[in-house]
Design a protein around this motif. Structure first.
Motif: not given
Length: 114
Positions: A59-80
């Motif tokens: 569950a923690v590994a899944l949380c970390c993976a979801l968090w990393l994807v969320l960070l990536y997508l948010a970083h792209r959107r903030i940059g745009a």
């Protein structure tokens, strides 16, 4: 024929004044990533409390993976949002991925707390 050119209409892009909307949107993205970070840290803390079990580690590994994807997508959107005077509309796939990551983090956090 004549030297008269049509003035841009009230809805034209040249007259658009976005005001503070792009800044509010960037701040909302930052709040979303911050809440995802808090959920991930609390999930890891809950999983390690009382000794880690295999299901808690998954569950923690899944949380970390979801968090990393969320960070990536948010970083792209903030940059745009920061790079253009009129940012492009978010792609439906990206919006769906962000929603799924947010819901997934909430579910994983709830499972670990209960």
């Amino acid at each position: 024929m004549g030297g008269v050119s049509a003035a841009p209409g009230p809805g034209s892009a040249s007259e658009r004044d976005p005001g503070l909307q792009p800044e509010r949107t960037r701040l909302a993205w930052r709040r979303t990533t911050l809440s995802g970070t808090v959920v991930t840290v609390l999930a890891a803390k809950a999983a390690l409390h009382g000794g880690p079990t295999p299901s808690a580690v998954v569950a923690v590994a899944l949380c970390c993976a979801l968090w990393l994807v969320l960070l990536y997508l948010a970083h792209r959107r903030i940059g745009a949002l920061a790079s253009a005077s009129r940012p492009p509309v978010i792609a439906p796939g990206s919006a769906a991925a962000v929603a799924l990551c947010t819901v997934g983090l909430a579910v994983c956090g709830a499972v670990l707390v209960l």
